[in-house]
Design a protein around this motif. Sequence first.
Motif, PDB file in Angstrom:
ATOM      1  N   PHE A  54      39.779  34.959  46.069  1.00 20.41           N
ATOM      2  CA  PHE A  54      40.438  34.519  44.861  1.00 20.41           C
ATOM      3  C   PHE A  54      39.991  35.372  43.759  1.00 20.41           C
ATOM      4  O   PHE A  54      38.987  35.865  43.769  1.00 20.41           O
ATOM      5  N   ASP A  55      40.714  35.284  42.651  1.00 20.90           N
ATOM      6  CA  ASP A  55      40.763  36.146  41.464  1.00 20.90           C
ATOM      7  C   ASP A  55      40.067  35.301  40.539  1.00 20.90           C
ATOM      8  O   ASP A  55      39.262  35.866  39.674  1.00 20.90           O
ATOM      9  N   ALA A 100      37.282  35.774  31.020  1.00 17.06           N
ATOM     10  CA  ALA A 100      36.323  35.775  32.350  1.00 17.06           C
ATOM     11  C   ALA A 100      36.641  37.052  33.041  1.00 17.06           C
ATOM     12  O   ALA A 100      35.778  37.723  33.577  1.00 17.06           O
ATOM     13  N   LEU A 101      37.969  37.348  33.492  1.00 17.82           N
ATOM     14  CA  LEU A 101      38.205  38.607  34.064  1.00 17.82           C
ATOM     15  C   LEU A 101      37.931  39.742  33.479  1.00 17.82           C
ATOM     16  O   LEU A 101      37.498  40.794  34.221  1.00 17.82           O
ATOM     17  N   ALA A 102      38.102  39.819  32.343  1.00 14.95           N
ATOM     18  CA  ALA A 102      37.756  41.282  31.415  1.00 14.95           C
ATOM     19  C   ALA A 102      36.221  41.100  31.472  1.00 14.95           C
ATOM     20  O   ALA A 102      35.971  42.777  31.698  1.00 14.95           O
ATOM     21  N   SER A 103      35.618  40.232  31.457  1.00 10.69           N
ATOM     22  CA  SER A 103      34.162  40.577  31.291  1.00 10.69           C
ATOM     23  C   SER A 103      33.579  41.138  33.006  1.00 10.69           C
ATOM     24  O   SER A 103      32.542  41.833  33.030  1.00 10.69           O
ATOM     25  N   ARG A 104      34.373  40.665  33.812  1.00 13.60           N
ATOM     26  CA  ARG A 104      34.054  41.332  35.218  1.00 13.60           C
ATOM     27  C   ARG A 104      34.365  42.862  35.302  1.00 13.60           C
ATOM     28  O   ARG A 104      33.891  43.280  36.095  1.00 13.60           O
ATOM     29  N   ARG A 105      35.565  43.045  34.403  1.00 16.83           N
ATOM     30  CA  ARG A 105      35.867  44.449  34.762  1.00 16.83           C
ATOM     31  C   ARG A 105      35.046  45.184  33.970  1.00 16.83           C
ATOM     32  O   ARG A 105      34.863  46.598  34.100  1.00 16.83           O
ATOM     33  N   SER A 106      34.216  44.812  32.962  1.00 20.26           N
ATOM     34  CA  SER A 106      33.336  45.827  32.191  1.00 20.26           C
ATOM     35  C   SER A 106      32.073  45.829  32.597  1.00 20.26           C
ATOM     36  O   SER A 106      31.792  45.437  33.604  1.00 20.26           O
TER      37      SER A 106
END
Length: 106
Positions: A54-55, A100-106
């Motif tokens: 899941f993404d 939320a996805l951007a915070s996971r990448r940073s």
Amino acid sequence: MATPGSTMKVLLIRSWTHPLEPLRAALRATGLDPRFARVDIEPGLNAALSRGGFDVVIHDPTTPGLTRPQIEACMRVHRIDAPIVELGDIADLAERIDVALASRRS
């Protein structure tokens, strides 16, 4: 930011009494192509998490029997690191998913 047109695998934790189509349409309107797995009880949650991939997890906090702490605990057991986004207003859901996805990448 999610790439427009990209497929996004979404685990939706929401009662089956709520229609899925408005949520799907709102995400498609922003260029996302969501693929949903939907659960509303803990055994279903564990089964979906065991399949993984899941993404993002979208949680409707009005879903009886599945609280955010329960969801987080199940995700830890299955080693799923997808962000959890509270459903709330679908008008800004795609934007909250992007954050939320951007915070996971940073």
